[in-house]
Design a protein around this motif. Structure first.
Motif, PDB file in Angstrom:
ATOM      1  N   ASP A 156      -2.402 -23.306   4.667  1.00 51.29           N
ATOM      2  CA  ASP A 156      -2.527 -24.593   4.710  1.00 51.29           C
ATOM      3  C   ASP A 156      -1.494 -25.262   3.817  1.00 51.29           C
ATOM      4  O   ASP A 156      -0.933 -26.344   4.025  1.00 51.29           O
ATOM      5  N   PHE A 157      -1.648 -24.964   2.424  1.00 48.21           N
ATOM      6  CA  PHE A 157      -0.761 -25.358   1.610  1.00 48.21           C
ATOM      7  C   PHE A 157       0.805 -25.432   1.859  1.00 48.21           C
ATOM      8  O   PHE A 157       1.458 -26.429   1.959  1.00 48.21           O
ATOM      9  N   VAL A 158       1.230 -24.281   2.492  1.00 48.07           N
ATOM     10  CA  VAL A 158       2.548 -24.115   3.014  1.00 48.07           C
ATOM     11  C   VAL A 158       3.038 -25.433   4.093  1.00 48.07           C
ATOM     12  O   VAL A 158       3.974 -25.904   4.183  1.00 48.07           O
ATOM     13  N   PHE A 159       2.251 -25.528   4.953  1.00 51.84           N
ATOM     14  CA  PHE A 159       2.201 -26.403   6.136  1.00 51.84           C
ATOM     15  C   PHE A 159       2.212 -27.797   5.521  1.00 51.84           C
ATOM     16  O   PHE A 159       3.143 -28.664   5.930  1.00 51.84           O
ATOM     17  N   LYS A 160       1.375 -27.864   4.582  1.00 48.71           N
ATOM     18  CA  LYS A 160       1.316 -29.584   3.898  1.00 48.71           C
ATOM     19  C   LYS A 160       2.533 -29.724   3.109  1.00 48.71           C
ATOM     20  O   LYS A 160       3.208 -30.606   3.167  1.00 48.71           O
ATOM     21  N   LEU A 161       3.140 -28.784   2.224  1.00 49.97           N
ATOM     22  CA  LEU A 161       4.134 -29.105   1.385  1.00 49.97           C
ATOM     23  C   LEU A 161       5.608 -28.881   1.688  1.00 49.97           C
ATOM     24  O   LEU A 161       6.257 -29.973   1.652  1.00 49.97           O
ATOM     25  N   TRP A 162       5.801 -27.959   2.831  1.00 51.87           N
ATOM     26  CA  TRP A 162       6.915 -28.012   3.452  1.00 51.87           C
ATOM     27  C   TRP A 162       7.206 -28.644   4.845  1.00 51.87           C
ATOM     28  O   TRP A 162       8.309 -28.835   5.470  1.00 51.87           O
ATOM     29  N   GLY A 163       5.987 -28.694   5.413  1.00 49.78           N
ATOM     30  CA  GLY A 163       6.029 -29.071   6.946  1.00 49.78           C
ATOM     31  C   GLY A 163       6.342 -28.320   7.953  1.00 49.78           C
ATOM     32  O   GLY A 163       6.625 -28.841   9.198  1.00 49.78           O
ATOM     33  N   ILE A 164       6.681 -26.988   7.773  1.00 54.07           N
ATOM     34  CA  ILE A 164       6.817 -26.109   8.859  1.00 54.07           C
ATOM     35  C   ILE A 164       5.789 -24.716   8.669  1.00 54.07           C
ATOM     36  O   ILE A 164       5.561 -24.644   7.504  1.00 54.07           O
ATOM     37  N   ALA A 165       5.891 -23.822   9.720  1.00 50.75           N
ATOM     38  CA  ALA A 165       5.014 -22.577   9.593  1.00 50.75           C
ATOM     39  C   ALA A 165       5.405 -21.981   8.554  1.00 50.75           C
ATOM     40  O   ALA A 165       6.624 -21.884   8.188  1.00 50.75           O
ATOM     41  N   PRO A 166       4.708 -21.107   7.748  1.00 50.72           N
ATOM     42  CA  PRO A 166       4.843 -20.146   6.873  1.00 50.72           C
ATOM     43  C   PRO A 166       5.984 -19.135   7.311  1.00 50.72           C
ATOM     44  O   PRO A 166       6.510 -18.437   6.514  1.00 50.72           O
ATOM     45  N   GLU A 167       5.830 -18.707   8.733  1.00 44.43           N
ATOM     46  CA  GLU A 167       6.624 -17.788   9.030  1.00 44.43           C
ATOM     47  C   GLU A 167       8.323 -18.159   9.075  1.00 44.43           C
ATOM     48  O   GLU A 167       9.256 -17.446   9.308  1.00 44.43           O
ATOM     49  N   GLN A 168       8.476 -19.425   9.069  1.00 44.52           N
ATOM     50  CA  GLN A 168       9.759 -20.138   9.004  1.00 44.52           C
ATOM     51  C   GLN A 168      10.188 -20.475   7.584  1.00 44.52           C
ATOM     52  O   GLN A 168      11.543 -20.913   7.412  1.00 44.52           O
ATOM     53  N   ILE A 169       9.465 -19.825   6.585  1.00 47.58           N
ATOM     54  CA  ILE A 169       9.928 -20.257   5.326  1.00 47.58           C
ATOM     55  C   ILE A 169      10.437 -18.910   4.659  1.00 47.58           C
ATOM     56  O   ILE A 169       9.612 -18.009   4.783  1.00 47.58           O
ATOM     57  N   SER A 170      11.704 -18.743   4.052  1.00 46.03           N
ATOM     58  CA  SER A 170      12.173 -17.917   3.130  1.00 46.03           C
ATOM     59  C   SER A 170      11.282 -17.407   2.068  1.00 46.03           C
ATOM     60  O   SER A 170      10.380 -18.331   1.458  1.00 46.03           O
ATOM     61  N   ILE A 171      11.406 -16.497   1.411  1.00 47.20           N
ATOM     62  CA  ILE A 171      10.632 -15.937   0.288  1.00 47.20           C
ATOM     63  C   ILE A 171      11.304 -16.825  -0.757  1.00 47.20           C
ATOM     64  O   ILE A 171      10.362 -16.763  -1.732  1.00 47.20           O
ATOM     65  N   GLU A 172      12.368 -17.495  -0.549  1.00 45.88           N
ATOM     66  CA  GLU A 172      12.696 -18.328  -1.770  1.00 45.88           C
ATOM     67  C   GLU A 172      11.672 -19.413  -1.921  1.00 45.88           C
ATOM     68  O   GLU A 172      11.530 -20.034  -3.069  1.00 45.88           O
ATOM     69  N   GLY A 173      10.961 -19.691  -1.048  1.00 47.00           N
ATOM     70  CA  GLY A 173       9.956 -20.748  -1.061  1.00 47.00           C
ATOM     71  C   GLY A 173       8.786 -20.271  -2.040  1.00 47.00           C
ATOM     72  O   GLY A 173       8.346 -21.294  -2.543  1.00 47.00           O
ATOM     73  N   MET A 174       8.551 -19.020  -2.161  1.00 46.73           N
ATOM     74  CA  MET A 174       7.445 -18.558  -3.167  1.00 46.73           C
ATOM     75  C   MET A 174       8.020 -18.391  -4.493  1.00 46.73           C
ATOM     76  O   MET A 174       7.519 -18.675  -5.446  1.00 46.73           O
ATOM     77  N   ASN A 175       9.464 -18.027  -4.640  1.00 46.48           N
ATOM     78  CA  ASN A 175      10.187 -17.828  -5.729  1.00 46.48           C
ATOM     79  C   ASN A 175      10.402 -18.849  -6.773  1.00 46.48           C
ATOM     80  O   ASN A 175      10.658 -18.700  -7.690  1.00 46.48           O
ATOM     81  N   ARG A 176      10.710 -20.237  -5.902  1.00 48.29           N
ATOM     82  CA  ARG A 176      11.287 -21.191  -6.654  1.00 48.29           C
ATOM     83  C   ARG A 176      10.324 -22.426  -6.792  1.00 48.29           C
ATOM     84  O   ARG A 176      10.482 -23.441  -7.129  1.00 48.29           O
ATOM     85  N   ARG A 177       9.002 -21.953  -6.449  1.00 41.61           N
ATOM     86  CA  ARG A 177       7.874 -22.970  -6.636  1.00 41.61           C
ATOM     87  C   ARG A 177       6.765 -22.139  -7.058  1.00 41.61           C
ATOM     88  O   ARG A 177       6.313 -21.191  -6.609  1.00 41.61           O
TER      89      ARG A 177
END
Length: 464
Positions: A156-177
């Motif tokens: 839920d956190f990923v959907f809320k923060l970035w507005g797109i599905a976790p499958e569409q987020i790069s690993i950088e989304g985890m490494n840079r926040r």
């Protein structure tokens, strides 16, 4: 000291990176330095605004306890900004539970029932059932924490923060926040490293205010409420003319300047390469709402975090808990709400009356207030391109833009938005200092020298 071979040094953007670079450079080159800012104020997201007699930050800001001594001394000794050391008393609301933020193992175990805690422990142990896969945020997190922890805390956190599905987020989304329950953060919390933070006595914006005054004192100029009209290049791929429309609607031109850009990477690219596709990098916007109520709320927590989608707001903060010296003559309580949004969505388009009701509902749902308060004042602002979205193929698009910009001889890009970074105030200061240091030594081939340093900033990670 460098003998500047340029008639002028034009810095695009008066956020912390741009202001720091200008502050350092005006100490050497004086009136050759010009800062261009589209807003009426300086500081970017790290500004403290005066709205209806209220001093408010654009969101929740703090100087982390992990900030380097060099940066802290620059803020306190060089700029003369007084920093207050404050205890961290944040609360995280998750699935009806309240946890200390940043979370600790002891708090985690005391809040969740033993059976539930054991299921999380089992999830963590069984995480290796999922192969090491860095193709997306989801696959990486499944390997890092296991399925149950991922679904309960992160999805839920990923959907809320970035507005797109976790499958569409790069690993950088985890490494840079630093996300909730980041394992390194939890370990550091046990040591007490995150038990406090620093905050400027007169608001986060006092850093930008001191930088701005220093720039002007050194002979530099800051053109606020100004916009870029055009950027022309010659046959050698050098910026030959930069044209600005200032607040008085006068057109100013700078011939063959050294241009230091902190504006969004795709925006500067669009000015220089207008015929190409300049809309492929994705950004997330933010809506910041300020609520002043007549009631004096008796709370000890400075910040409340809402990673789940059951709360529309992502974070609520009380600026008077950051510094008791702010809004001393104001009765009641001043509350700041942050909403992660996208242009055109419901919150982005919402009127102030409707948004104020959502803010009050969040306060009531969190148990911060029990009844409808008396509203003294409410106002909301929207910030475009507030932070980057690291979708799966972001790096391909980013490299395309950056490689084109690197070919422009008298251009350097830096800063949070200039390099598509998710970072903090100290990271912004460091970039401004480093680019100014290079220019102060030698302006010849400054573009090539700076481009060799850009990769070193990719390790920056935003810390809440």
């Amino acid at each position: 000291m460098s003998d500047c071979t340029f008639k002028s040094i034009v810095i695009l953007g008066a956020g912390i990176s741009g202001l720091t670079a200008a502050y350092e450079l005006t100490g050497i080159f004086g009136k050759k330095v010009v800062v261009v800012e589209k807003e009426s104020y300086t500081g970017g997201l790290s500004a403290t605004l005066k709205i209806n007699e209220l001093n408010v930050d654009i969101g929740s800001h703090r100087i982390q306890s992990t900030v380097s001594r060099k940066i802290r001394c620059f803020i306190t000794d060089t700029l003369g900004v007084e920093l207050i050391k404050q205890p961290r008393r944040g609360l995280l609301y998750l699935h009806g539970m309240k946890l200390k933020y940043p979370p600790s193992f002891s708090n985690f175990l005391s809040v969740f029932p033993i059976k539930q805690s054991l299921s999380y422990l089992l999830s963590f142990i069984e995480r290796f059932r999922y192969p090491y896969d860095t193709s997306s945020y989801k696959s990486a997190m499944l390997h890092n924490v296991g399925k149950r922890i991922y679904e309960h805390f992160y999805e839920d956190f990923v959907f809320k923060l970035w507005g797109i599905a976790p499958e569409q987020i790069s690993i950088e989304g985890m490494n840079r926040r630093k996300t909730i329950f980041n394992m390194k953060s939890v370990v550091k919390n046990i040591t007490g490293k995150h038990d406090y933070f620093y905050y400027p006595r007169h608001g986060i914006g006092s850093i930008a205010d001191k930088l701005t005054k220093g720039i002007i004192k050194n002979g530099g100029k800051i053109l606020s409420d100004s916009q870029i009209l055009s950027i022309q290049t010659d046959s050698s791929n050098t910026i030959s003319k930069l044209t600005i429309l200032n607040s008085s609607k006068n057109i100013l031109s700078y011939d063959y300047p050294l241009v230091l850009s902190t504006i969004p990477l795709d925006d500067i690219h669009a000015h220089l390469f207008p015929g190409q596709n300049n809309s492929t990098l994705k950004w997330r916007e933010t809506c910041i709402a300020f609520l002043h109520i007549s009631e004096e709320l008796q709370i000890s927590n400075e910040t409340f975090y809402f990673p789940g989608r059951d709360f529309p707001s992502g974070r609520i903060s009380f600026i008077q808990k950051y510094s008791p010296h702010l809004n001393q003559n104001i009765s009641g309580t001043v509350i700041t709400f942050e909403f992660p949004v996208s242009i055109g969505d419901n919150i982005w388009e919402m009127d102030d009356l409707s948004l104020s009701k959502i803010c009050i509902n969040d306060l009531q749902a969190a148990g911060i207030i029990n009844k409808n308060p008396t509203i003294v004042y409410f106002h909301a602002i929207r910030v475009n391109k507030a932070y980057p979205i690291y979708e799966i193929d972001w790096k391909i698009k980013f490299d395309k833009y950056l490689n084109n910009l690197k070919k422009v001889n008298n251009l350097c890009v830096f800063g949070r938005r200039g390099l598509f970074l998710h970072c903090n105030v100290d990271h912004a200061i460091r970039q401004g200092q480093e680019i100014a240091s290079l220019i102060s030594i030698n302006t010849s081939n400054i573009n090539k020298q700076w481009n060799h340093k850009i990769d070193s900033f990719s390790s920056f990670c935003a810390r809440d």
